[in-house]
Design an enzyme around this catalytic site. Structure first.
Site, mmCIF file in Angstrom:
data_model
loop_
_atom_site.group_PDB
_atom_site.id
_atom_site.type_symbol
_atom_site.label_atom_id
_atom_site.label_comp_id
_atom_site.label_asym_id
_atom_site.label_seq_id
_atom_site.Cartn_x
_atom_site.Cartn_y
_atom_site.Cartn_z
ATOM 1 N N ASP A 67 0.818 -1.213 0.000
ATOM 2 C CA ASP A 67 0.000 0.000 0.000
ATOM 3 C C ASP A 67 0.851 1.263 0.000
ATOM 4 O O ASP A 67 2.064 1.213 0.211
ATOM 5 C CB ASP A 67 -0.974 0.007 1.194
ATOM 6 C CG ASP A 67 -0.344 -0.539 2.477
ATOM 7 O OD1 ASP A 67 0.890 -0.434 2.612
ATOM 8 O OD2 ASP A 67 -1.082 -1.064 3.326
ATOM 9 N N ASN A 137 -7.531 -4.233 13.989
ATOM 10 C CA ASN A 137 -8.913 -4.461 13.529
ATOM 11 C C ASN A 137 -9.001 -5.585 12.496
ATOM 12 O O ASN A 137 -10.039 -5.760 11.850
ATOM 13 C CB ASN A 137 -9.509 -3.167 12.957
ATOM 14 C CG ASN A 137 -8.770 -2.677 11.717
ATOM 15 O OD1 ASN A 137 -7.809 -3.302 11.257
ATOM 16 N ND2 ASN A 137 -9.213 -1.562 11.161
ATOM 17 N N HIS A 139 -7.229 -5.842 9.700
ATOM 18 C CA HIS A 139 -6.954 -5.501 8.298
ATOM 19 C C HIS A 139 -5.627 -6.107 7.832
ATOM 20 O O HIS A 139 -4.732 -6.360 8.637
ATOM 21 C CB HIS A 139 -7.016 -3.989 8.038
ATOM 22 C CG HIS A 139 -5.861 -3.177 8.539
ATOM 23 N ND1 HIS A 139 -5.929 -1.813 8.722
ATOM 24 C CD2 HIS A 139 -4.587 -3.514 8.890
ATOM 25 C CE1 HIS A 139 -4.763 -1.364 9.144
ATOM 26 N NE2 HIS A 139 -3.936 -2.369 9.264
ATOM 27 N N GLU A 144 -9.595 -2.604 5.061
ATOM 28 C CA GLU A 144 -10.249 -2.412 6.347
ATOM 29 C C GLU A 144 -11.464 -3.338 6.468
ATOM 30 O O GLU A 144 -11.962 -3.858 5.455
ATOM 31 C CB GLU A 144 -10.711 -0.948 6.462
ATOM 32 C CG GLU A 144 -9.581 0.078 6.355
ATOM 33 C CD GLU A 144 -8.723 0.168 7.621
ATOM 34 O OE1 GLU A 144 -8.495 -0.864 8.287
ATOM 35 O OE2 GLU A 144 -8.264 1.273 7.933
#
Ligand code: PGA
Length: 268
Positions: A67, A137, A139, A144
């Site tokens: 990313d 979380n 990801h 996400e």
């Protein structure tokens, strides 16, 4: 999934380094998927040490990062390009022309940029080994929770939790981007091997959801349950919410024996 639990984060990094080194040794044109964040820093330090000791060379390596922040210049110290330069590329013999990140400036179309990144990965012959961390979380990359499990490289809006988790890396006077280009979950699933590292107590719940939860877009990393060659390297803290430690440890021991006997622990 192959789950291996080590005593601490340093052991995780040392063993992840072995995976990368064997890929580089075994393939003439290895394609490595890279990650940013706190977790892979020790891996990069180990790789640099191995390179400096003359134990590996990156001259034939092509790399694709997971990313990059949207609309950030390469030279910005907060860009993931800068992170990779500082932590790995500047210290080894990789050809910078063979290192790719899913960049997208404000005047480019994110959709076109995403498709172009996918095409570049394809032209390189696909990713042999994708390095991953995991968010608290769940990801992977910046996919996400609620990300499509069949997504490809595209732009994503970051969740408040991710922004809060990463705010430690930004000074008061720095703008923290709220959007990023990220490989999709299907892009990650296309890698021949995935090597996910998780360390620290704050990852324990996400690790449990990834390994023993239902496959769900609420925990994007859970999709790795569907990957043929997913290797999960954990320290004791990140593994602390898993029930079956003794099974994972025993299975790892058996796999090592098989490897010694038949050499099929991995096959890039
Ligand atoms: P971290 O991030 O290594 O900084 O904890 C991991 C991730 O968000 O994928």
């Amino acid at each position: 999934m192959q789950i291996i639990i080590y005593d601490d984060a340093q052991q995780v990094a040392i063993n992840a380094t072995k995976w990368v080194q064997s890929l580089i040794k075994e393939k003439t044109e290895p394609v490595l998927g890279l990650a940013t964040g706190s977790t892979p820093i020790r891996l990069y330090q180990e790789l640099v040490a191995q390179y400096k000791a003359g134990n590996c060379s990156f001259t034939n390596v092509t790399s694709f990062n997971l990313d990059e922040y949207h609309s950030i210049s390469e030279s910005n110290p907060q860009s993931y390009r800068s992170f990779m330069q500082d932590n790995l590329f500047n210290h080894v013999d990789i050809d910078r022309a063979n290192t790719f990140l899913p960049t997208c400036s404000q005047d480019q179309n994110p959709r076109v940029q995403g498709l172009a990144y996918e095409e570049k990965i394809k032209q390189a012959g696909g990713i042999d080994l994708q390095i991953l961390g995991i968010g608290a979380n769940g990801h992977i990359g910046f996919n996400e929770p609620t990300s499509s499990l069949t997504s490809r490289t595209r732009i994503k809006t970051l969740t408040q939790q991710t922004l809060t988790d990463n705010s430690r890396l930004f000074a008061d006077n720095e703008i923290q981007p709220a959007m990023a280009m990220t490989m999709g979950i299907a892009t990650i699933m296309g890698a021949r091997y995935v090597l996910l590292m998780a360390t620290g107590k704050n990852k324990a719940q996400a690790v449990k959801d990834m390994i023993t939860g239902a496959v769900s877009a609420n925990c994007p990393a859970s999709m790795l349950q569907m990957h043929e060659n997913a290797v999960i390297l954990l320290d004791k803290e990140a593994a602390s919410m898993l029930d079956d430690h003794s099974y994972y440890q025993w299975a790892d021991k058996q796999n090592r024996k098989l490897n010694e006997e038949y050499g099929f622990y991995h096959n890039f």
